[in-house]
Design an enzyme around this catalytic site. Sequence first.
Site, short mmCIF file in Angstrom:
data_model
loop_
_atom_site.label_atom_id
_atom_site.label_comp_id
_atom_site.label_asym_id
_atom_site.label_seq_id
_atom_site.Cartn_x
_atom_site.Cartn_y
_atom_site.Cartn_z
N ASP A 1 1.69 6.41 5.63
CA ASP A 1 0.69 5.42 5.19
C ASP A 1 1.14 4.69 3.93
O ASP A 1 0.35 4.01 3.30
CB ASP A 1 -0.66 6.11 4.95
CG ASP A 1 -1.83 5.16 5.15
OD1 ASP A 1 -1.65 4.13 5.83
OD2 ASP A 1 -2.91 5.43 4.62
N LYS B 1 0.84 -1.20 0.00
CA LYS B 1 0.00 0.00 0.00
C LYS B 1 0.88 1.25 0.00
O LYS B 1 1.71 1.44 0.88
CB LYS B 1 -0.91 -0.01 1.23
CG LYS B 1 -1.74 1.27 1.41
CD LYS B 1 -2.48 1.24 2.74
CE LYS B 1 -3.15 2.58 3.02
NZ LYS B 1 -3.78 2.62 4.36
N ASP C 1 -2.22 10.40 3.83
CA ASP C 1 -3.61 10.00 4.07
C ASP C 1 -4.30 11.02 4.96
O ASP C 1 -4.27 10.94 6.19
CB ASP C 1 -3.65 8.61 4.73
CG ASP C 1 -5.09 8.16 4.96
OD1 ASP C 1 -6.01 8.73 4.33
OD2 ASP C 1 -5.29 7.24 5.77
N ASP D 1 -11.92 7.32 4.36
CA ASP D 1 -10.69 7.02 5.08
C ASP D 1 -10.40 5.52 5.09
O ASP D 1 -9.42 5.09 5.66
CB ASP D 1 -10.76 7.57 6.51
CG ASP D 1 -9.38 7.72 7.14
OD1 ASP D 1 -8.39 7.76 6.38
OD2 ASP D 1 -9.30 7.78 8.38
N ARG E 1 -7.80 -0.39 1.30
CA ARG E 1 -8.33 -1.64 0.78
C ARG E 1 -8.84 -1.49 -0.66
O ARG E 1 -8.87 -2.46 -1.40
CB ARG E 1 -9.44 -2.15 1.71
CG ARG E 1 -10.61 -1.23 1.87
CD ARG E 1 -11.34 -1.44 3.19
NE ARG E 1 -10.57 -0.94 4.32
CZ ARG E 1 -10.95 -1.06 5.59
NH1 ARG E 1 -12.09 -1.65 5.89
NH2 ARG E 1 -10.19 -0.59 6.56
N GLU F 1 -9.47 3.86 2.48
CA GLU F 1 -9.00 3.90 1.09
C GLU F 1 -8.01 2.80 0.74
O GLU F 1 -7.92 2.37 -0.41
CB GLU F 1 -8.35 5.26 0.81
CG GLU F 1 -6.91 5.44 1.20
CD GLU F 1 -6.63 5.36 2.70
OE1 GLU F 1 -5.49 5.10 3.08
OE2 GLU F 1 -7.58 5.58 3.50
N LYS G 1 -9.31 13.66 8.49
CA LYS G 1 -8.78 13.43 9.84
C LYS G 1 -8.75 14.76 10.58
O LYS G 1 -8.46 15.81 9.98
CB LYS G 1 -7.39 12.83 9.76
CG LYS G 1 -7.32 11.46 9.10
CD LYS G 1 -5.90 10.93 9.10
CE LYS G 1 -5.76 9.65 8.29
NZ LYS G 1 -6.50 8.52 8.84
#
Length: 487
Positions: free
Chosen positions: A276, A253, A258, A335, A339, A337, A265
């Site tokens: 991330d 990933k 993020d 959030d 997956r 994202e 956030k």
Amino acid sequence: MNIVIDSADSADILVYLAFEEEAFPLKLGEAHKRSGSATWLYSRTEEELDVLAVGMGKRRDLTLEKIRRAGGYAARMAQREGKSRALLVRIANEEGSAADGDREVAAADWLQAWAEGWLLGLYRFQTYREATRINDSVDLLLSSSDWAELKAVEMDAVLVNARIRADGAMLARDRVNESPDTLNPDTFAKWMEGYFDRDDSPVKVRVYRGQELVDLQMNGLLAVGAGSKHAPALVEIRYEGNPRLPMLALVGKGVTFDMGGMNVKTASDISDARMDMGGAAAVVGAMDILLRKKANVNVTALIPVVDNVPDAEAILPSSVVRFPNGLTVQVANTDGEGRLILADALIHAANIGAAEAIDIATLTGNVGAALGLGIAGIWGDADMTQSLVEIGERNGERLWPMPLMDEYEADLKSHYADLRNVSTSPFAGAITAALFIRRFVAESMKWIHIDMAGTVQYKQDMSYSEAGATGYGARLLADYAMKKEQQ
């Protein structure tokens, strides 16, 4: 930070290993022999050298990770004292050699673990430091007479291997620590292309962007990246050290920042959002190790890179994403994202013929709540899980098998699409994330999911890691790939 055997230069400190319930050549209490401790014994005359006594615990309880941690801690202690050359004294008691008592740990493994720990312990991310930059390093000196079990050529090979592995982990650390000012989907993809696609490299790199992503129906990447000025990409790095072997796909990933998308956030400090892409960095570090070792493997790295930021073009909660395997996904929370982009990469892994796939991601805070910050969660194929767990126990990048609870899939049901990207339940978030990802794995492909959200960084200096990125996963993935070549 050099490691030198039988150096002509003299040391300015001696590093002794102190074991519980064993004699020590200097006066040292038992409490100072416990694992994780280190004690300075300062010289009394100019002819003597300062001694750093490193507690190792009981010899029968010795593990490679304890050795690795002791090496890192010793290096950091020496650096703080301004030392420049440390001689490791392996024979630390008068009753016999360390080799006599360390039969459970082979000499080559022992030396490699210490050297890895030493090199990793001295790592500093200083790209943006000026006034606080640390320029001191500490050379590790070894005496061949302390390693009678190893020939000179064997010692050299062990140390070369330790440096390659440490460098791979530090490469991953550098990527994760990097500022979003300079690391974004564009620059990260270009960096990977330049780093791996060299004239002397047996690696083929392809970067899918723009219309290519549309043609491949990588709608997860396109949806997540819609709000950023930096276009998303999928980086494919093929290393065919032995193309006759079944292909292993390493999927990392790569969310370079993020912000949470439209589900923004709101914490007072979200600097960690730059980390991330820890899974992508782990894959990059692993590929670096495999390439430098000229490993006899067939591995393809698939790294989806994207920013997840809010903008007028950003995907909205309740939007539906269509995937080419026939599934539609309601984006209930932007959030969630990671997956979505892993789904794209795993579908692509099957399309290019991968027999096995490992995805690794900083996916959920829930896994840290369950397992803490010292161990990652692993889901998927039982045989692959067992192999990876065993590897992690040896190299310190530990894993804990987690269940794929089929009945929890009910929490991923959507009222108007096939799936939601996040669960309706506040519980078992790491498990339901793994269940979601499983829906995008082809039946022809064995699969493992590693959630490393808790292990991507330390908040403070720890053994062979400074505060910041750990480089978790680089050695783990490389070791798994190299184990496959031996089967």
